[in-house]
Design a protein around this motif. Structure first.
Motif, PDB file in Angstrom:
ATOM      1  N   LEU A  19       0.813  -1.216   0.000  1.00  0.00           N
ATOM      2  CA  LEU A  19       0.000   0.000   0.000  1.00  0.00           C
ATOM      3  C   LEU A  19       0.848   1.269   0.000  1.00  0.00           C
ATOM      4  CD1 LEU A  19      -2.649  -1.091   2.693  1.00  0.00           C
ATOM      5  CD2 LEU A  19      -2.776  -1.347   0.203  1.00  0.00           C
ATOM      6  N   ALA A  20       2.126   1.149  -0.333  1.00  0.00           N
ATOM      7  CA  ALA A  20       3.021   2.318  -0.253  1.00  0.00           C
ATOM      8  C   ALA A  20       2.519   3.468  -1.111  1.00  0.00           C
ATOM      9  CB  ALA A  20       4.429   1.912  -0.671  1.00  0.00           C
ATOM     10  N   ALA A  21       2.033   3.164  -2.288  1.00  0.00           N
ATOM     11  CA  ALA A  21       1.548   4.228  -3.173  1.00  0.00           C
ATOM     12  C   ALA A  21       0.204   4.774  -2.714  1.00  0.00           C
ATOM     13  CB  ALA A  21       1.439   3.698  -4.605  1.00  0.00           C
ATOM     14  N   ASP A  22      -0.570   3.959  -1.976  1.00  0.00           N
ATOM     15  CA  ASP A  22      -1.910   4.373  -1.552  1.00  0.00           C
ATOM     16  C   ASP A  22      -1.904   5.207  -0.278  1.00  0.00           C
ATOM     17  OD1 ASP A  22      -2.942   2.858  -3.668  1.00  0.00           O
ATOM     18  OD2 ASP A  22      -2.964   1.045  -2.439  1.00  0.00           O
ATOM     19  N   ASP A  23      -0.914   5.002   0.576  1.00  0.00           N
ATOM     20  CA  ASP A  23      -0.908   5.697   1.870  1.00  0.00           C
ATOM     21  C   ASP A  23       0.510   6.161   2.208  1.00  0.00           C
ATOM     22  OD1 ASP A  23      -1.462   6.678   4.368  1.00  0.00           O
ATOM     23  OD2 ASP A  23      -2.606   4.934   5.032  1.00  0.00           O
ATOM     24  N   PRO A  24       1.025   7.109   1.460  1.00  0.00           N
ATOM     25  CA  PRO A  24       2.412   7.569   1.703  1.00  0.00           C
ATOM     26  C   PRO A  24       2.589   8.195   3.084  1.00  0.00           C
ATOM     27  CG  PRO A  24       1.281   9.002   0.133  1.00  0.00           C
ATOM     28  CD  PRO A  24       0.399   7.813   0.331  1.00  0.00           C
ATOM     29  N   GLU A  25       1.526   8.764   3.659  1.00  0.00           N
ATOM     30  CA  GLU A  25       1.651   9.364   4.986  1.00  0.00           C
ATOM     31  C   GLU A  25       1.924   8.312   6.046  1.00  0.00           C
ATOM     32  OE1 GLU A  25      -1.594  11.882   5.997  1.00  0.00           O
ATOM     33  OE2 GLU A  25      -1.326  13.205   4.264  1.00  0.00           O
ATOM     34  N   MET A  26       1.208   7.189   5.976  1.00  0.00           N
ATOM     35  CA  MET A  26       1.452   6.109   6.932  1.00  0.00           C
ATOM     36  C   MET A  26       2.850   5.545   6.741  1.00  0.00           C
ATOM     37  SD  MET A  26       0.565   4.224   9.461  1.00  0.00           S
ATOM     38  CE  MET A  26      -1.209   4.393   9.704  1.00  0.00           C
ATOM     39  N   LEU A  27       3.270   5.391   5.489  1.00  0.00           N
ATOM     40  CA  LEU A  27       4.617   4.887   5.230  1.00  0.00           C
ATOM     41  C   LEU A  27       5.665   5.815   5.842  1.00  0.00           C
ATOM     42  CD1 LEU A  27       6.590   2.935   3.905  1.00  0.00           C
ATOM     43  CD2 LEU A  27       6.384   4.251   1.786  1.00  0.00           C
ATOM     44  N   ALA A  28       5.500   7.115   5.641  1.00  0.00           N
ATOM     45  CA  ALA A  28       6.471   8.070   6.189  1.00  0.00           C
ATOM     46  C   ALA A  28       6.480   8.023   7.712  1.00  0.00           C
ATOM     47  CB  ALA A  28       6.133   9.476   5.698  1.00  0.00           C
ATOM     48  N   LYS A  29       5.317   7.861   8.311  1.00  0.00           N
ATOM     49  CA  LYS A  29       5.228   7.771   9.779  1.00  0.00           C
ATOM     50  C   LYS A  29       6.021   6.575  10.286  1.00  0.00           C
ATOM     51  CE  LYS A  29       1.848   7.088  13.498  1.00  0.00           C
ATOM     52  NZ  LYS A  29       0.413   6.970  13.842  1.00  0.00           N
ATOM     53  N   LEU A  30       5.861   5.432   9.636  1.00  0.00           N
ATOM     54  CA  LEU A  30       6.564   4.223  10.078  1.00  0.00           C
ATOM     55  C   LEU A  30       8.053   4.302   9.784  1.00  0.00           C
ATOM     56  CD1 LEU A  30       3.687   3.243  10.556  1.00  0.00           C
ATOM     57  CD2 LEU A  30       4.310   1.044   9.541  1.00  0.00           C
ATOM     58  N   GLN A  31       8.429   4.949   8.703  1.00  0.00           N
ATOM     59  CA  GLN A  31       9.856   5.128   8.418  1.00  0.00           C
ATOM     60  C   GLN A  31      10.522   5.987   9.496  1.00  0.00           C
ATOM     61  OE1 GLN A  31       9.165   6.582   4.351  1.00  0.00           O
ATOM     62  NE2 GLN A  31      10.629   5.045   3.630  1.00  0.00           N
ATOM     63  N   ARG A  32       9.824   7.024   9.929  1.00  0.00           N
ATOM     64  CA  ARG A  32      10.359   7.852  11.012  1.00  0.00           C
ATOM     65  C   ARG A  32      10.466   7.045  12.302  1.00  0.00           C
ATOM     66  NH1 ARG A  32       6.919  11.915   8.839  1.00  0.00           N
ATOM     67  NH2 ARG A  32       5.358  11.414  10.428  1.00  0.00           N
ATOM     68  N   LEU A  33       9.448   6.243  12.562  1.00  0.00           N
ATOM     69  CA  LEU A  33       9.479   5.409  13.758  1.00  0.00           C
ATOM     70  C   LEU A  33      10.650   4.434  13.707  1.00  0.00           C
ATOM     71  CD1 LEU A  33       5.797   4.445  14.715  1.00  0.00           C
ATOM     72  CD2 LEU A  33       7.515   5.560  16.155  1.00  0.00           C
ATOM     73  N   TRP A  34      10.948   3.919  12.519  1.00  0.00           N
ATOM     74  CA  TRP A  34      12.085   2.994  12.404  1.00  0.00           C
ATOM     75  C   TRP A  34      13.382   3.700  12.813  1.00  0.00           C
ATOM     76  CZ3 TRP A  34      16.863   2.485  10.332  1.00  0.00           C
ATOM     77  CH2 TRP A  34      17.443   1.216  10.429  1.00  0.00           C
ATOM     78  N   ILE A  35      13.558   4.913  12.340  1.00  0.00           N
ATOM     79  CA  ILE A  35      14.762   5.674  12.693  1.00  0.00           C
ATOM     80  C   ILE A  35      14.834   5.891  14.199  1.00  0.00           C
ATOM     81  CG2 ILE A  35      15.841   7.951  12.544  1.00  0.00           C
ATOM     82  CD1 ILE A  35      16.431   6.372  10.119  1.00  0.00           C
ATOM     83  N   ILE A  36      13.699   6.212  14.802  1.00  0.00           N
ATOM     84  CA  ILE A  36      13.679   6.442  16.253  1.00  0.00           C
ATOM     85  C   ILE A  36      14.044   5.171  17.002  1.00  0.00           C
ATOM     86  CG2 ILE A  36      12.168   6.976  18.209  1.00  0.00           C
ATOM     87  CD1 ILE A  36      10.604   8.828  16.239  1.00  0.00           C
TER      88      ILE A  36
END
Length: 788
Positions: free
Chosen positions: A553-570
């Protein structure tokens, strides 16, 4: 019930004698002391058995719909609970250290395997003393503790017979008893074994019916019986972690033959069959999707017809290996039942420390060391066909093809090492505890992880997490007790945030969602071109409606993807994941990686009787010229036997004496053997025998010329056509005056390899020959003193 009087947050529990009257004469009627009470856990603390299978994917065991029959796992599941969203780290040593400590693998320094440790805290392979293992906590609270099987958590520079033994199970690991092996894998027919920290030989030979998993079960059964016979009121913690079903896939032929013809239609068809069975059993949701095959994995129909009989046999052997392993586990469980304590024993049966292994190449391997040395091309289809009857036998060191690993991870994408996708990290797990779990045959779908086991065991035993162990303040466990799930099938999950990372493959789980990116392919071990981390393509999956990560769903919900990518960094920052490290050769080179080495310089002096020296305990002679010199005392009638040998049947070299003559053999992967023999016997008396290898250069794994000398006089010459560039063996060692494990050459047997005569010393020198073919005693003494 008497309340627990111990303050268990500080371990060892401090002795605090009560004040009172001290009489002068013991016969005085006022003399009174409480009786000595052996330490025990709180009343009601259960026995604990943790079973960890090696390299088994979610879709391998019949308990989770797979083709490998595991009746004992099924029996446990029928009396307990299956967990279908339990996770590991995607690799063995990281999973094991995380499981044993209740902390994330980078938190305990095990971001990868010990052989690729670096100076970075998350990848050092050194467990901080602020994170004591579960076994230590249980032992210091009055449990009997024992481990049987594999330990891959010892830093490589601490794995020699000199230790230090802080990271070994029976020294710093908290296990009072350890019987098994140190390292990633072992020959099931002829293993390198330790009893505690002492090297021991297997009690029998393959010809006498020996098999490692059976031996481990024998020791576990005997220990359990002894423990309950002598300490019936003391609970036990047993960690049973056989090397099975890690390659080499070794099993008695009759177990493999049970599966003849079962895999004739290949891995694509097997995935469909397993998927249907998983839905029938209810171990995956009815609406789950079967993920498609990636282009990197060949279709069964595209494999050469001439190779398919070999491919079939590879899977038959693996299936027999898993069933055989489950049978030995059943013997351990039956013993607990016979002792009358099964109801009061919490059992974890974890089917895999990661997904199925795709390290066996696209065709599989007769000797997996070929792939580890970048020499898989030597194992041609014709060669593999010629070896088909030997797969699984003592003459093989075999592995199955990538396609079978993918099938064993049904219904998920990818395999072991790929921490981004569930094929690498989701492992079927069973929990059985009649006194603590009311439901029988239940399914639990809360997200769980291997770091959850330690806090679960402590909670079940009524023990607190210690705040101090051996004088060191402890950091909190990072896992979540699974106890809440035992009697509440629909309880909201409590472990709802978890990062994953291995070799740059990474992902994050958060409240049902997962964001993942695959960075590298497991079976491309030598020379792959890797993208920059910022160029990795991320995927997004909604686990609420997509159990198997089938709909990106990366193309369908880029906001959720970005949120989880930030969480991964944290999370990565919090748990020492950074810096991400995808280096290969650099991490394999201690000086570059920044980890200690046991041996320094270009020369090493060894003495007769030294043995079980891992490759990390000996100077590396790979990809360079080297010389081996030995001072021998040859008796009248001549010498015979091994002077020094490294490796074994599946790759290595040996300098030995046959029929009184010095002989050198270089064995490439058990496929090619290059011998050089002296033209005359070694005379009686004290003599130096020397072998010089002049490397061709021009790259890795090249050949070279061999010359043999007696006291500086050339007595033989030969040629080595090729060498092993990376590794001789994962389990074989270097020995002086004998050879343990398997033999480098059929010229002798390990049982008859001991040198007849005396060996004063053996010296290995690296680099170009200086034309001084005789090492004088003063030079030898200088080298010895320089290395003090």
């Amino acid at each position: 019930m008497n309340p627990d009087r111990h303050a268990r947050s500080m371990l060892p529990i401090p002795d605090r004698p009560a004040p009172g009257l001290t009489t002068y004469d013991a016969k005085d009627p006022d003399t009174s002391y409480p009786p000595i009470e052996p330490l025990r856990p709180p009343a009601g603390a259960p026995n604990v058995l943790v079973i960890l299978i090696d390299d088994a994917g979610f879709g391998s065991s019949s308990a989770f719909g797979g083709p490998c029959q595991t009746p004992n796992a099924e029996k446990l599941a029928a009396g307990g609970l299956r967990y279908n969203r339990f996770h590991t780290t995607a690799l063995c040593a990281p999973t094991r250290q995380a499981l044993l400590t209740g902390r994330n693998h980078h938190s305990v320094g095990m971001g990868s395997i010990t052989e690729t440790a670096t100076a970075a805290p998350g990848n050092s392979s050194v467990r901080p003393n602020t994170k004591a293992p579960l076994a230590m906590t249980l032992k210091l609270n009055g449990y009997s503790t024992a481990q049987f099987g594999k330990c891959h958590e010892v830093p490589v520079w601490q794995s020699s017979p000199m230790g230090p033994f802080d990271a070994w199970p029976s020294a710093g690991g908290g296990f009072e008893t350890f019987y098994g092996f140190i390292g990633g894998e072992n020959n099931q027919w002829d293993p390198a074994l330790y009893d505690g920290t002492t090297a021991v030989e297997p009690p029998a030979t393959p010809e006498e019916g020996y098999h490692l998993t059976e031996d481990l079960a024998d020791h576990a059964v005997n220990w359990l019986r002894t423990q309950k016979a002598l300490m019936p009121d003391k609970p036990f913690f047993v960690y049973f972690a056989p090397g099975a079903t890690h390659a080499p896939h070794h099993v008695p032929q009759e177990w493999a033959d049970k599966y003849k013809g079962a895999f004739a239609d290949g891995w694509d068809a097997q995935r469909e069959r397993t998927f249907a069975r998983q839905k029938e059993l209810g171990v995956i949701p009815a609406d789950a999707l079967l993920t498609p095959r990636h282009a990197e994995i060949p279709a069964w129909d595209d494999m050469p017809d001439a190779l398919k009989p070999v491919l079939e046999r590879e899977m038959e052997v693996y299936a027999g290996f898993m069933e055989h392993t489950d049978h030995q586990i059943g013997r351990v469980i039956d013993t607990i039942d016979d002792l009358g304590v099964l109801d009061d024993t919490i059992i974890y049966y974890i089917v895999g420390d990661n997904g199925a292994s795709a390290e066996g190449t696209l065709n599989g391997a007769f000797n997996e060391m070929a792939n580890f040395n970048g020499m898989a091309a030597l194992e041609t289809p014709e060669f593999l066909n010629s070896k088909l009857p030997e797969l699984g036998t003592p003459s093989s060191y075999n592995h199955y093809a990538v396609g079978w690993a993918w099938a064993m991870d049904t219904p998920f994408q990818w395999t072991k090492q790929v921490a981004s996708h569930w094929g690498g990290t989701r492992n079927g797990t069973i929990v059985h505890w009649p006194n603590g779990i009311a439901e029988k045959g239940g399914l639990r779908s809360q997200f769980t992880h291997c770091i959850d086991i330690a806090p679960t065991v402590l909670a079940a035993a009524g023990l607190p997490e210690p705040t101090m162990v051996n004088g060191v303040q402890q950091s909190p466990m990072e896992g979540t007790s699974m106890l809440y799930t035992f009697d509440e099938p629909e309880a909201p999950e409590r472990h709802d945030l978890q990062y994953f990372e291995m070799f740059g493959n990474r992902g994050l789980y958060y409240k049902g969602w997962s964001a993942v990116t695959k960075h590298r392919t497991p079976w491309e071990m030598v020379g792959p071109t890797l993208p920059a981390f910022d160029d990795d393509v991320w995927e997004l999956y909604d686990g609420h409606v997509d159990y198997s990560q089938a709909r990106n769903l990366a193309a369908d919900d880029p906001e959720m993807l970005a949120k989880l990518q930030r969480l991964w960094i944290i999370e990565a920052t919090k748990y020492n994941v950074l810096p991400i490290d995808d280096r290969g050769v650099e991490r394999a080179t201690p000086e570059v990686a920044g980890r200690p080495t046991l041996i320094h310089g270009n020369t090493q002096l060894l003495f007769s009787g030294m043995g079980r020296l891992s490759e990390n305990s000996v100077v590396s002679i790979k990809n360079k010229s080297f010389q081996v010199t030995a001072e021998l005392v040859v008796p009248e009638g001549g010498a015979r036997g091994v002077i020094v040998a490294q490796g074994g049947r599946f790759g290595g070299w040996s300098l030995y004496v046959k029929d009184g003559r010095a002989k050198f053999v270089y064995n490439v992967l058990g496929i090619q053997e290059f011998p050089t023999e002296a033209d005359r016997p070694i005379p009686a008396g004290i003599h130096q025998v020397r072998m010089e290898f002049a490397y061709d250069g021009g790259g890795l794994g090249k050949g070279g010329d061999v010359t043999l000398f007696y006291d500086g006089e050339a007595v033989g010459a030969g040629r080595v056509g090729a060498t092993q560039a990376m590794i001789f063996s994962a389990d074989e060692t270097t020995d002086v005056g004998y050879e343990s494990g398997t033999a480098v050459t059929p010229d002798y047997l390990t049982g008859t390899s001991r040198f007849k005569g005396s060996i004063n010393w053996v010296q290995i020198d690296l680099g170009d020959d200086d034309n001084d073919h005789f090492i004088d005693p003063e030079e030898r003494f200088r080298i010895t003193m320089a290395r003090q």
